[in-house]
Design an enzyme around this catalytic site. Structure first.
Site, PDB file in Angstrom:
ATOM      1  N   LEU A 184       0.860  -1.176   0.000  1.00 18.64           N
ATOM      2  CA  LEU A 184       0.000   0.000   0.000  1.00 18.64           C
ATOM      3  C   LEU A 184       0.901   1.233   0.000  1.00 18.64           C
ATOM      4  O   LEU A 184       1.927   1.246   0.689  1.00 18.64           O
ATOM      5  CB  LEU A 184      -0.887   0.011   1.253  1.00 18.64           C
ATOM      6  CG  LEU A 184      -1.932  -1.088   1.366  1.00 18.64           C
ATOM      7  CD1 LEU A 184      -2.693  -0.952   2.683  1.00 18.64           C
ATOM      8  CD2 LEU A 184      -2.897  -1.049   0.193  1.00 18.64           C
ATOM      9  N   GLU A 197      -7.860   3.158   9.039  1.00 15.20           N
ATOM     10  CA  GLU A 197      -8.680   2.854   7.854  1.00 15.20           C
ATOM     11  C   GLU A 197      -8.773   1.334   7.681  1.00 15.20           C
ATOM     12  O   GLU A 197      -9.827   0.775   7.410  1.00 15.20           O
ATOM     13  CB  GLU A 197      -8.050   3.537   6.628  1.00 15.20           C
ATOM     14  CG  GLU A 197      -8.978   3.679   5.440  1.00 15.20           C
ATOM     15  CD  GLU A 197      -9.006   2.469   4.529  1.00 15.20           C
ATOM     16  OE1 GLU A 197      -9.997   2.261   3.830  1.00 15.20           O
ATOM     17  OE2 GLU A 197      -8.023   1.692   4.524  1.00 15.20           O
TER      18      GLU A 197
HETATM   19  N1  LIG Z   1      -5.461   0.029  -1.755  1.00 12.06           N
HETATM   20  C1  LIG Z   1      -6.152  -1.091  -1.680  1.00 12.06           C
HETATM   21  O1  LIG Z   1      -7.293  -1.125  -1.254  1.00 12.06           O
HETATM   22  C2  LIG Z   1      -5.519  -2.368  -2.153  1.00 12.06           C
HETATM   23  C3  LIG Z   1      -6.236  -3.563  -2.113  1.00 12.06           C
HETATM   24  C4  LIG Z   1      -5.627  -4.708  -2.587  1.00 12.06           C
HETATM   25  C5  LIG Z   1      -4.341  -4.666  -3.079  1.00 12.06           C
HETATM   26  N2  LIG Z   1      -3.682  -3.473  -3.094  1.00 12.06           N
HETATM   27  C6  LIG Z   1      -2.331  -3.379  -3.656  1.00 12.06           C
HETATM   28  O2  LIG Z   1      -2.400  -3.846  -4.995  1.00 12.06           O
HETATM   29  C7  LIG Z   1      -1.206  -4.567  -5.298  1.00 12.06           C
HETATM   30  C8  LIG Z   1      -1.551  -6.013  -5.583  1.00 12.06           C
HETATM   31  O3  LIG Z   1      -2.534  -6.102  -6.590  1.00 12.06           O
HETATM   32  P1  LIG Z   1      -2.222  -6.682  -8.050  1.00 12.06           P
HETATM   33  O4  LIG Z   1      -3.332  -6.251  -8.908  1.00 12.06           O
HETATM   34  O5  LIG Z   1      -0.832  -6.293  -8.408  1.00 12.06           O
HETATM   35  O6  LIG Z   1      -2.194  -8.236  -7.816  1.00 12.06           O
HETATM   36  P2  LIG Z   1      -3.280  -9.306  -7.291  1.00 12.06           P
HETATM   37  O7  LIG Z   1      -4.476  -9.320  -8.166  1.00 12.06           O
HETATM   38  O8  LIG Z   1      -3.481  -9.182  -5.854  1.00 12.06           O
HETATM   39  O9  LIG Z   1      -2.448 -10.640  -7.515  1.00 12.06           O
HETATM   40  C9  LIG Z   1      -2.185 -11.069  -8.819  1.00 12.06           C
HETATM   41  C10 LIG Z   1      -2.192 -12.576  -8.803  1.00 12.06           C
HETATM   42  O10 LIG Z   1      -3.443 -13.035  -8.266  1.00 12.06           O
HETATM   43  C11 LIG Z   1      -3.926 -14.125  -9.044  1.00 12.06           C
HETATM   44  N3  LIG Z   1      -5.083 -13.676  -9.802  1.00 12.06           N
HETATM   45  C12 LIG Z   1      -5.505 -12.386 -10.010  1.00 12.06           C
HETATM   46  N4  LIG Z   1      -6.638 -12.378 -10.718  1.00 12.06           N
HETATM   47  C13 LIG Z   1      -6.942 -13.678 -10.978  1.00 12.06           C
HETATM   48  C14 LIG Z   1      -8.013 -14.331 -11.660  1.00 12.06           C
HETATM   49  N5  LIG Z   1      -8.999 -13.624 -12.234  1.00 12.06           N
HETATM   50  N6  LIG Z   1      -8.006 -15.679 -11.714  1.00 12.06           N
HETATM   51  C15 LIG Z   1      -7.022 -16.398 -11.110  1.00 12.06           C
HETATM   52  N7  LIG Z   1      -5.988 -15.851 -10.451  1.00 12.06           N
HETATM   53  C16 LIG Z   1      -5.956 -14.499 -10.393  1.00 12.06           C
HETATM   54  C17 LIG Z   1      -2.755 -14.519  -9.922  1.00 12.06           C
HETATM   55  O11 LIG Z   1      -1.950 -15.342  -9.087  1.00 12.06           O
HETATM   56  P3  LIG Z   1      -0.920 -16.468  -9.645  1.00 12.06           P
HETATM   57  O12 LIG Z   1       0.216 -15.703 -10.261  1.00 12.06           O
HETATM   58  O13 LIG Z   1      -0.527 -17.216  -8.421  1.00 12.06           O
HETATM   59  O14 LIG Z   1      -1.681 -17.295 -10.640  1.00 12.06           O
HETATM   60  C18 LIG Z   1      -2.086 -13.195 -10.180  1.00 12.06           C
HETATM   61  O15 LIG Z   1      -0.723 -13.284 -10.583  1.00 12.06           O
HETATM   62  C19 LIG Z   1      -0.308  -4.413  -4.075  1.00 12.06           C
HETATM   63  O16 LIG Z   1       0.476  -3.238  -4.228  1.00 12.06           O
HETATM   64  C20 LIG Z   1      -1.314  -4.232  -2.956  1.00 12.06           C
HETATM   65  O17 LIG Z   1      -0.748  -3.568  -1.834  1.00 12.06           O
HETATM   66  C21 LIG Z   1      -4.244  -2.341  -2.645  1.00 12.06           C
END
Ligand SMILES: NC(=O)c1ccc[n+]([C@@H]2O[C@H](COP(=O)([O-])OP(=O)(O)OC[C@H]3O[C@@H](n4cnc5c(N)ncnc54)[C@H](OP(=O)(O)O)[C@@H]3O)[C@@H](O)[C@H]2O)c1
Length: 199
Positions: free
Chosen positions: A31, A38
Site C-alpha cells: 500500500l 482505515e
Molecule cells: N489500496 C487497496 O485497497 C488495495 C487492495 C488490494 C491490493 N492493493 C495493492 O495492490 C497490489 C496487488 O494487486 P495486483 O493487482 O498487483 O495483484 P493481485 O491481483 O493481488 O495478484 C495477482 C495474482 O493473483 C492471481 N489472480 C488475479 N486475478 C486472478 C483471476 N482472475 N483468476 C485467477 N488468479 C488471479 C494470480 O496469481 P498467480 O500468479 O498465483 O496465478 C495473479 O498473478 C499491491 O500493491 C497491494 O498492496 C491495494
C-alpha cells in the site's frame, strides 16, 4: 441485504479498496500509505458484518494476499480464499484456493459453504476488481478516497456510473472527512443502481 433481491443460491459480491487521487491502490506490492485506522475500519465495521450464524467469504489475488498486513489476520467472522492460477499450498489463514472467478462463485453458492457465506468480499487486486465489478451479482463498491497524490503502479478500475451510483449517507458508513497520519480520506459507497430501493 434488505435493499437487494438475489436469486436463490446467488450471493452478493462487494468490492472494497482504498485509492488516492489518481485511483492508485498499490506500489511495489505494498500500500502506498500507512493508515491503520482505515484498515481497522474495514475489518471491524465492514467485512466482518453479517447476520448471526453467517460469515463472509474474503477473496484476494495472490499479491494482495501477500501484501496483507498479517497483524490483522485472521479476519474476524470471515473465510479467506486465495485467488491463484498456480499456487497449490494454502497459506496461513486462508482456507481455500480458487483458480478463477467461477471457482469463487461456486465455492460461495454451493454446499457446504452456501449455507454459511453471506457476502463475497473482493479485496483486490486490480484485475480481479475489474472482473468482479462487471459481474451481475456485484452490488456494492466501498471505496476509501485518500485525498492525496501517491506514485502508484496498480490502479482501481473505472467505476461505470451508469451501473453504479454513488450513495449519500450510506448506513453504517461515516460521511465526515477522516484524518490520519497527516492524510485526509472519505468513505464512499457505490451501489448497483437497479438494486437501490425505490422510495
Ligand atoms: N489500496 C487497496 O485497497 C488495495 C487492495 C488490494 C491490493 N492493493 C495493492 O495492490 C497490489 C496487488 O494487486 P495486483 O493487482 O498487483 O495483484 P493481485 O491481483 O493481488 O495478484 C495477482 C495474482 O493473483 C492471481 N489472480 C488475479 N486475478 C486472478 C483471476 N482472475 N483468476 C485467477 N488468479 C488471479 C494470480 O496469481 P498467480 O500468479 O498465483 O496465478 C495473479 O498473478 C499491491 O500493491 C497491494 O498492496 C491495494
Amino acid at each position: 441485504m434488505g435493499e437487494t433481491s438475489f436469486q436463490k443460491g446467488t450471493k452478493p459480491i462487494k468490492l472494497i479498496a482504498a485509492a488516492c487521487n489518481n485511483m492508485g491502490i498499490g506500489r511495489n506490492g505494498c500500500l502506498p500509505w500507512n493508515l491503520p485506522k482505515e484498515y481497522k475500519y474495514f475489518i471491524d465495521k465492514i467485512t466482518s458484518v453479517t447476520q448471526p450464524g453467517k460469515k463472509n467469504l474474503i477473496v484476494l489475488g495472490r499479491f494482495s494476499f501477500e501484501s496483507f498486513d498479517e497483524r490483522y489476520l485472521p479476519l474476524p467472522n470471515c473465510i479467506i480464499a486465495l485467488l491463484s492460477r498456480k499456487e497449490s499450498t494454502l497459506p496461513p489463514h486462508a482456507s481455500h484456493i480458487c483458480r478463477d472467478e467461477e471457482d469463487v462463485l461456486k465455492l460461495a453458492s454451493t454446499p457446504p459453504l452456501c449455507n454459511e457465506v453471506e457476502t463475497i468480499w473482493i479485496l483486490g487486486g486490480a484485475e480481479y476488481y475489474k472482473t468482479m465489478m462487471q459481474h451481475p451479482w456485484c452490488d456494492e463498491i466501498y471505496l476509501t478516497r485518500v485525498q492525496a497524490d501517491f506514485e502508484c503502479d496498480t490502479f482501481f478500475p473505472e467505476v461505470n456510473q451508469e451501473i453504479y451510483k454513488l450513495m449519500e449517507n450510506f448506513p453504517g458508513v461515516p460521511s465526515e472527512v477522516q484524518e490520519e497520519n497527516g492524510l485526509s480520506y472519505v468513505f464512499q459507497v457505490y451501489k448497483r443502481a437497479e438494486n437501490i430501493k425505490r422510495q
